[in-house]
Design a protein around this motif. Structure first.
Motif, PDB file in Angstrom:
ATOM      1  N   LYS A 284     -48.119 -34.420 -27.005  1.00 46.19           N
ATOM      2  CA  LYS A 284     -47.283 -34.949 -28.087  1.00 46.19           C
ATOM      3  C   LYS A 284     -47.252 -33.964 -29.260  1.00 46.19           C
ATOM      4  CE  LYS A 284     -46.507 -38.974 -30.898  1.00 46.19           C
ATOM      5  NZ  LYS A 284     -46.664 -40.376 -31.066  1.00 46.19           N
TER       6      LYS A 284
ATOM      7  N   HIS B 226     -37.820 -32.816 -14.600  1.00 44.35           N
ATOM      8  CA  HIS B 226     -39.069 -33.575 -14.711  1.00 44.35           C
ATOM      9  C   HIS B 226     -40.299 -32.670 -14.684  1.00 44.35           C
ATOM     10  CE1 HIS B 226     -36.004 -36.289 -13.081  1.00 44.35           C
ATOM     11  NE2 HIS B 226     -36.652 -37.244 -13.736  1.00 44.35           N
TER      12      HIS B 226
ATOM     13  N   ASP C  12     -41.193 -38.385 -28.398  1.00 42.85           N
ATOM     14  CA  ASP C  12     -39.759 -38.080 -28.552  1.00 42.85           C
ATOM     15  C   ASP C  12     -39.281 -37.124 -27.479  1.00 42.85           C
ATOM     16  OD1 ASP C  12     -38.815 -39.539 -30.567  1.00 42.85           O
ATOM     17  OD2 ASP C  12     -38.906 -37.948 -32.106  1.00 42.85           O
TER      18      ASP C  12
ATOM     19  N   SER D  67     -39.047 -39.506 -21.216  1.00 44.76           N
ATOM     20  CA  SER D  67     -38.913 -40.882 -20.711  1.00 44.76           C
ATOM     21  C   SER D  67     -39.519 -40.956 -19.312  1.00 44.76           C
ATOM     22  CB  SER D  67     -37.457 -41.330 -20.699  1.00 44.76           C
ATOM     23  OG  SER D  67     -36.740 -40.610 -19.743  1.00 44.76           O
ATOM     24  N   CYS D  68     -40.279 -42.008 -19.088  1.00 42.67           N
ATOM     25  CA  CYS D  68     -41.092 -42.078 -17.868  1.00 42.67           C
ATOM     26  C   CYS D  68     -40.991 -43.453 -17.222  1.00 42.67           C
ATOM     27  CB  CYS D  68     -42.542 -41.775 -18.267  1.00 42.67           C
ATOM     28  SG  CYS D  68     -43.654 -41.706 -16.870  1.00 42.67           S
TER      29      CYS D  68
ATOM     30  N   ASN E   5     -44.005 -42.419 -22.963  1.00 39.69           N
ATOM     31  CA  ASN E   5     -42.735 -42.948 -23.469  1.00 39.69           C
ATOM     32  C   ASN E   5     -42.693 -42.992 -24.998  1.00 39.69           C
ATOM     33  OD1 ASN E   5     -41.020 -43.375 -21.238  1.00 39.69           O
ATOM     34  ND2 ASN E   5     -42.302 -45.080 -20.579  1.00 39.69           N
TER      35      ASN E   5
ATOM     36  N   PRO F 145     -42.365 -37.873 -15.578  1.00 38.75           N
ATOM     37  CA  PRO F 145     -41.474 -38.090 -16.721  1.00 38.75           C
ATOM     38  C   PRO F 145     -40.295 -37.127 -16.752  1.00 38.75           C
ATOM     39  CG  PRO F 145     -43.514 -37.041 -17.429  1.00 38.75           C
ATOM     40  CD  PRO F 145     -43.694 -37.410 -15.987  1.00 38.75           C
TER      41      PRO F 145
ATOM     42  N   VAL G  67     -48.189 -44.099 -19.000  1.00 42.88           N
ATOM     43  CA  VAL G  67     -46.737 -44.339 -19.046  1.00 42.88           C
ATOM     44  C   VAL G  67     -46.328 -44.736 -20.460  1.00 42.88           C
ATOM     45  CG1 VAL G  67     -44.892 -45.865 -18.224  1.00 42.88           C
ATOM     46  CG2 VAL G  67     -46.492 -44.865 -16.601  1.00 42.88           C
ATOM     47  N   LYS G  68     -47.127 -45.620 -21.069  1.00 44.96           N
ATOM     48  CA  LYS G  68     -46.818 -46.064 -22.425  1.00 44.96           C
ATOM     49  C   LYS G  68     -46.915 -44.886 -23.409  1.00 44.96           C
ATOM     50  CE  LYS G  68     -47.991 -49.941 -25.278  1.00 44.96           C
ATOM     51  NZ  LYS G  68     -49.164 -50.620 -25.751  1.00 44.96           N
TER      52      LYS G  68
END
Ligand code: PMP
Ligand code: GLU
Length: 399
Positions: free
Chosen positions: A392, A372, A313, A316-317, A310, A328, A306-307
């Motif tokens: 990412k 999502h 860019d 959001s999760c 988030n 997410p 989760v971290k």
């Protein structure tokens, strides 16, 4: 000559979660270095005591047909489990054991629903509910939820969808795909809408044991004795005991419904595998230490993923309370392109991640929510770290 298949079968699609897992596995078999976040199944091995029980069953010759709806010994183990964990009491006649919770749900929808009926399914939903309902001729009625509410049903939204045709409501907490879980208070609010109706509540509790941060499990049958009488609890050993391949699930509830499910099962599969029933009995009666160990490991992975998501860019999760999925929101990336190809849907993003990041995820659209994607973190921490880093990097290429 082309075969004309039934309208029934043409109305449904193959399970997308299983299809994506198969696609990722096929790529892996070709030597492509894919990291799979598709499959919703624990990566742990089935605990040793459970495997040993099954080996004992084979060696002891427990290899014949059993009673259609499961052995008395397994039914008793299920009755004890429901009593111990949820303070719910049932008799053997109220239990039917099937070949996985998916089979229990299939049987249940088949005996409850028909053309003209409506079944309320909150979105995001597990992929199989709408198709299992459609197969019966009934209509899935999708109940919207808001991400700001943690994807949970509000009493107002539920009440607004109830009609004279509403036959059943499906509630899955902790949820696949969002991981959201209802508190006692939230269930009590829903109970106030449901008490006094004749709606059958299908409580899919398959992720019951996977709740984090000390949260405790609750369902509508536990909230009210009245609702217990109109709730069918569906559960199984797949997720809690890392037993997806053993195919044991069960339903508990109204004797008439259970008896109808058993009748249907007598005409399609007969009993679930005798050996797997002995294994499931050990899973429920034996030490639960492994369940807690796996749960704690899932919790560590959840915190990490989760971290890490988030920190990307455009992603959001929410922090899920249970199960082993993150869901997410990736819609801020829609409209961006890579190599002249626009990413404008969860399917397009999933395809982009598979080709550019070599990471398999499931598009949220399959769960009724196109903003999502779903990632299952039932894979090693090493894979999670590597996979999220790849995501990412790939998303950074979108312009
Ligand atoms: N319900 C939900 C919400 C699930 O995610 C699954 C996973 N396949 C099932 C039911 C069925 O589990 P099984 O058939 O393996 O018991
Ligand atoms: N329930 C798991 C998932 O959603 C396993 C696959 C399936 O049966 O859908 O990925």
């Amino acid at each position: 000559m082309p075969v004309e298949l039934s309208k029934r079968i043409k109305a449904i699609k193959p399970s997308p979660t299983l299809a994506i897992t198969a696609k990722a596995n096929a790529l892996k078999a070709q030597g492509v270095d894919i990291i799979g976040f598709g499959a919703g199944e624990p990566d742990f091995d089935t605990p040793a005591n459970i495997k040993q029980a099954a080996i004992g069953a084979i060696n002891g010759g427990f290899t014949r047909y059993t009673a259609v709806g499961g052995t008395d010994a397994l039914k008793d183990a299920i009755i004890s489990k429901l009593n111990r964990d949820s303070v719910l009491s049932y008799r053997r006649e109220q239990i039917c054991v099937s070949c996985g919770a998916k089979h229990s749900l299939y049987n249940l929808f088949q005996v409850l629903c028909e053309e003209g009926d409506e079944v309320i399914i909150p979105v995001p939903y597990w992929v199989s509910y709408p198709d299992l309902v459609t197969l019966t001729g009934a209509r899935p009625v999708i109940l919207s939820t808001a991400e700001e509410d943690g994807f949970k049903v509000t009493p107002q939204n539920l009440e607004a969808l109830i009609t004279s045709k509403t036959k059943a409501l499906v509630l899955n907490s902790p949820s696949n795909p969002t991981g959201c879980a209802y508190t006692d208070e939230e269930l009590r609010a829903l109970a106030r809408v449901l008490i006094g109706t004749d709606i059958q509540i299908i409580s899919d509790d398959i992720y019951e044991k996977l709740l984090y941060d000390g949260a405790h499990f609750c369902n509508l049958a536990m909230i009210s004795e009245t609702l217990k009488n109109q709730t069918i609890v569906v559960n199984g050993v797949s997720k809690a005991y890392a037993m997806t391949g053993w195919r044991i699930g069960y339903a508990a509830g109204n004797e008439e419904i259970i008896s109808a499910m058993t009748k249907l099962q007598s005409q399609n599969t007969s009993n679930p595998t005798s050996i797997a029933q002995v294994a499931a009995q050990e899973a429920l009666n034996g030490s639960q230490d492994e369940v807690y160990r796996m749960r704690d490991e899932f919790q560590n992975r959840r915190n990490y993923i989760v971290k890490a998501l988030n920190a990307i860019d455009g992603v959001s999760c929410l922090l899920p309370a249970g199960a082993f999925y993150v869901f997410p929101n990736v819609s801020r990336l829609y409209g961006k392109s890579f190599n002249g190809k626009e990413v404008n849907s969860s399917a397009a993003l999933t395809e982009f991640l598979l080709t550019e990041a070599k990471v398999a995820v499931v598009p949220g659209g399959e769960f009724g929510s196109d903003h999502h994607i779903r990632l299952s973190y039932a894979t090693s921490m090493e894979n999670i770290e590597k996979g999220v880093a790849r995501i990412k990097e790939a998303l950074g290429k979108l312009r």
